[in-house]
Design a protein around this motif. Structure first.
Motif, PDB file in Angstrom:
ATOM      1  N   HIS A 197       5.589 -30.272 -13.423  1.00 34.72           N
ATOM      2  CA  HIS A 197       4.392 -29.496 -13.084  1.00 34.72           C
ATOM      3  C   HIS A 197       4.420 -29.124 -11.609  1.00 34.72           C
ATOM      4  N   PRO A 198       4.227 -27.860 -11.275  1.00 35.50           N
ATOM      5  CA  PRO A 198       3.937 -26.729 -12.168  1.00 35.50           C
ATOM      6  C   PRO A 198       5.213 -25.965 -12.534  1.00 35.50           C
ATOM      7  N   SER A 199       6.320 -26.660 -12.613  1.00 33.16           N
ATOM      8  CA  SER A 199       7.612 -26.000 -12.633  1.00 33.16           C
ATOM      9  C   SER A 199       8.465 -26.387 -13.827  1.00 33.16           C
ATOM     10  N   VAL A 200       9.655 -25.825 -13.841  1.00 33.30           N
ATOM     11  CA  VAL A 200      10.734 -26.245 -14.721  1.00 33.30           C
ATOM     12  C   VAL A 200      11.877 -26.687 -13.818  1.00 33.30           C
ATOM     13  N   VAL A 201      12.331 -27.917 -13.990  1.00 34.51           N
ATOM     14  CA  VAL A 201      13.390 -28.463 -13.148  1.00 34.51           C
ATOM     15  C   VAL A 201      14.735 -28.230 -13.825  1.00 34.51           C
ATOM     16  N   LEU A 202      15.637 -27.599 -13.090  1.00 29.92           N
ATOM     17  CA  LEU A 202      16.996 -27.352 -13.560  1.00 29.92           C
ATOM     18  C   LEU A 202      17.934 -28.154 -12.671  1.00 29.92           C
ATOM     19  N   GLU A 203      18.517 -29.208 -13.230  1.00 27.36           N
ATOM     20  CA  GLU A 203      19.365 -30.103 -12.445  1.00 27.36           C
ATOM     21  C   GLU A 203      20.823 -29.958 -12.862  1.00 27.36           C
ATOM     22  N   MET A 204      21.624 -29.442 -11.925  1.00 25.97           N
ATOM     23  CA  MET A 204      23.053 -29.306 -12.144  1.00 25.97           C
ATOM     24  C   MET A 204      23.778 -30.448 -11.432  1.00 25.97           C
ATOM     25  N   SER A 205      25.078 -30.416 -11.442  1.00 23.70           N
ATOM     26  CA  SER A 205      25.855 -31.552 -10.923  1.00 23.70           C
ATOM     27  C   SER A 205      25.620 -31.803  -9.445  1.00 23.70           C
ATOM     28  N   SER A 206      25.452 -30.754  -8.660  1.00 24.06           N
ATOM     29  CA  SER A 206      25.346 -30.945  -7.214  1.00 24.06           C
ATOM     30  C   SER A 206      24.127 -30.267  -6.603  1.00 24.06           C
ATOM     31  N   ILE A 207      23.217 -29.814  -7.457  1.00 23.62           N
ATOM     32  CA  ILE A 207      22.043 -29.112  -6.939  1.00 23.62           C
ATOM     33  C   ILE A 207      20.925 -29.170  -7.966  1.00 23.62           C
ATOM     34  N   LYS A 208      19.685 -29.167  -7.476  1.00 21.42           N
ATOM     35  CA  LYS A 208      18.524 -29.172  -8.354  1.00 21.42           C
ATOM     36  C   LYS A 208      17.614 -28.018  -7.958  1.00 21.42           C
ATOM     37  N   PHE A 209      17.233 -27.202  -8.942  1.00 23.16           N
ATOM     38  CA  PHE A 209      16.296 -26.112  -8.729  1.00 23.16           C
ATOM     39  C   PHE A 209      14.941 -26.481  -9.311  1.00 23.16           C
ATOM     40  N   ASP A 210      13.886 -26.196  -8.563  1.00 19.90           N
ATOM     41  CA  ASP A 210      12.522 -26.357  -9.038  1.00 19.90           C
ATOM     42  C   ASP A 210      11.972 -24.951  -9.249  1.00 19.90           C
ATOM     43  N   LEU A 211      11.888 -24.507 -10.498  1.00 22.31           N
ATOM     44  CA  LEU A 211      11.525 -23.129 -10.825  1.00 22.31           C
ATOM     45  C   LEU A 211      10.033 -23.042 -11.106  1.00 22.31           C
ATOM     46  N   VAL A 212       9.320 -22.301 -10.274  1.00 18.50           N
ATOM     47  CA  VAL A 212       7.866 -22.202 -10.395  1.00 18.50           C
ATOM     48  C   VAL A 212       7.486 -20.786 -10.822  1.00 18.50           C
ATOM     49  N   PRO A 213       6.879 -20.618 -12.016  1.00 16.21           N
ATOM     50  CA  PRO A 213       6.439 -19.283 -12.420  1.00 16.21           C
ATOM     51  C   PRO A 213       5.254 -18.828 -11.582  1.00 16.21           C
ATOM     52  N   CYS A 214       5.194 -17.540 -11.357  1.00 13.89           N
ATOM     53  CA  CYS A 214       4.164 -17.013 -10.459  1.00 13.89           C
ATOM     54  C   CYS A 214       3.779 -15.605 -10.903  1.00 13.89           C
ATOM     55  N   ILE A 215       2.515 -15.266 -10.725  1.00 10.79           N
ATOM     56  CA  ILE A 215       2.060 -13.894 -10.874  1.00 10.79           C
ATOM     57  C   ILE A 215       1.327 -13.509  -9.590  1.00 10.79           C
ATOM     58  N   VAL A 216       1.234 -12.232  -9.330  1.00  8.35           N
ATOM     59  CA  VAL A 216       0.522 -11.752  -8.145  1.00  8.35           C
ATOM     60  C   VAL A 216      -0.775 -11.101  -8.606  1.00  8.35           C
ATOM     61  N   ASN A 217      -1.879 -11.634  -8.136  1.00 15.15           N
ATOM     62  CA  ASN A 217      -3.200 -11.107  -8.470  1.00 15.15           C
ATOM     63  C   ASN A 217      -3.624 -10.142  -7.369  1.00 15.15           C
ATOM     64  N   SER A 218      -3.633  -8.866  -7.674  1.00 13.33           N
ATOM     65  CA  SER A 218      -3.904  -7.840  -6.660  1.00 13.33           C
ATOM     66  C   SER A 218      -5.264  -7.196  -6.874  1.00 13.33           C
ATOM     67  N   THR A 219      -5.954  -6.987  -5.757  1.00 17.11           N
ATOM     68  CA  THR A 219      -7.193  -6.217  -5.754  1.00 17.11           C
ATOM     69  C   THR A 219      -7.036  -5.079  -4.748  1.00 17.11           C
ATOM     70  N   PHE A 220      -8.077  -4.292  -4.605  1.00 21.30           N
ATOM     71  CA  PHE A 220      -8.029  -3.195  -3.645  1.00 21.30           C
ATOM     72  C   PHE A 220      -7.853  -3.722  -2.224  1.00 21.30           C
ATOM     73  N   TRP A 221      -8.420  -4.927  -1.964  1.00 23.54           N
ATOM     74  CA  TRP A 221      -8.445  -5.455  -0.604  1.00 23.54           C
ATOM     75  C   TRP A 221      -7.250  -6.365  -0.293  1.00 23.54           C
ATOM     76  N   SER A 222      -6.773  -7.086  -1.288  1.00 21.02           N
ATOM     77  CA  SER A 222      -5.745  -8.082  -0.990  1.00 21.02           C
ATOM     78  C   SER A 222      -4.967  -8.445  -2.247  1.00 21.02           C
ATOM     79  N   SER A 223      -3.980  -9.309  -2.068  1.00 23.61           N
ATOM     80  CA  SER A 223      -3.224  -9.840  -3.199  1.00 23.61           C
ATOM     81  C   SER A 223      -2.947 -11.312  -2.931  1.00 23.61           C
ATOM     82  N   SER A 224      -2.827 -12.083  -3.997  1.00 25.07           N
ATOM     83  CA  SER A 224      -2.585 -13.520  -3.851  1.00 25.07           C
ATOM     84  C   SER A 224      -1.567 -13.977  -4.886  1.00 25.07           C
ATOM     85  N   PHE A 225      -0.820 -15.014  -4.513  1.00 26.63           N
ATOM     86  CA  PHE A 225       0.143 -15.611  -5.421  1.00 26.63           C
ATOM     87  C   PHE A 225      -0.567 -16.655  -6.284  1.00 26.63           C
ATOM     88  N   GLN A 226      -0.307 -16.630  -7.581  1.00 20.14           N
ATOM     89  CA  GLN A 226      -0.919 -17.558  -8.507  1.00 20.14           C
ATOM     90  C   GLN A 226       0.171 -18.353  -9.229  1.00 20.14           C
TER      91      GLN A 226
END
Length: 265
Positions: free
Chosen positions: A110-139
């Protein structure tokens, strides 16, 4: 009076994944290959891929000093056709990882998917961008199963500012204490430890005084009793370092430093 300033500076340097090292070259190659793979798999459904976290901040430790060191990657999905739930995006990332990296370990965290290879680990976090006329935010996914706002660049900027303000000792001190944290089975969640140190005032400090000051200021609030004991032991060892320095015994002070960090002199 004896000093361990250079000793700490040297150790902190060894805890840095150097820009010309094979480890960093391997990480960057894996990241480049990963980006190609995920773009190929999701095609236009992935809008962007951003690196964030300790690798981006230069506070990540080499794997030999922290087996849980990982590369945080924000996968920004395109919402032009349909908006899915956070869990749907996490499941999509899990299927991608299992299909494209079938010899590796894939775990939904949480909040990710962990991909663990032999010599490296990736923490993959899904994200969407919530945009309005005034601004945008990462969710990103929240623990309740909905979306929550995050700023993947905010803490990076705060830490860089603190590091620049305090003579470039904050990031090295973070790496030193992250090594202690890893060696002691993580009394602190890694990112929280970085936040604690980034909020400290290192005015007038060098590696030695800053390291000892940071240890003294570490809070045990909210830790279970067995983890508190590890922090108490750390602080007691820091007191011994100061005592040996007062006695002008640099060798004994250095010995305690290496013992704290689980390293060999």
């Amino acid at each position: 009076m004896a000093t361990i300033n250079y000793v700490l500076q040297k150790i902190a340097g060894n805890l840095f994944i150097k820009y010309d090292s094979k480890e960093r070259e391997n990480i960057e190659t894996r990241i480049a290959n990963f980006k190609v793979s995920i773009k190929d798999y999701f095609t236009n459904n992935v809008k962007d891929i951003l690196l964030f976290g300790s690798f981006k901040r230069d506070t990540i430790l080499p794997r030999k000093f922290d087996e849980d060191s990982d590369i945080d990657i924000l996968i920004i999905f395109n919402q032009s056709q349909i908006e899915f739930t956070p869990e749907t995006y996490r499941n999509q990332l899990r299927r991608f990882a299992e299909e494209r990296y079938f010899t590796s370990t894939v775990i939904k965290s949480h909040p990710s998917v962990v991909l663990e290879m032999s010599s490296i680990k990736f923490d993959l976090v899904p994200c969407i961008v919530n945009s309005t006329f005034w601004s945008s935010s990462f969710q990103i996914p929240s623990k309740s199963g909905s979306w929550m706002e995050t700023d993947p660049k905010g803490f990076n900027e705060k830490l860089t500012q603190a590091n620049n303000s305090y003579n470039s000792i904050v990031k090295p001190i973070i790496r030193l204490l992250k090594r202690w944290n890893a060696f002691n089975d993580y009394p602190y969640e890694s990112f929280y430890l970085e936040q604690l140190i980034a909020d400290m005032n290192f005015g007038g400090d060098n590696y030695q005084t800053g390291f000892l000051y940071a240890i003294d200021k570490l809070s045990e609030y909210g830790l279970p009793e067995y983890q508190k004991k590890k922090v108490y032991t750390l602080k007691n060892n820091a007191n011994w370092i100061q005592e040996y320095l007062k006695r002008d015994n640099q060798d004994k002070a250095t010995e305690v430093v290496y013992r704290i960090l689980g390293l060999y002199n």
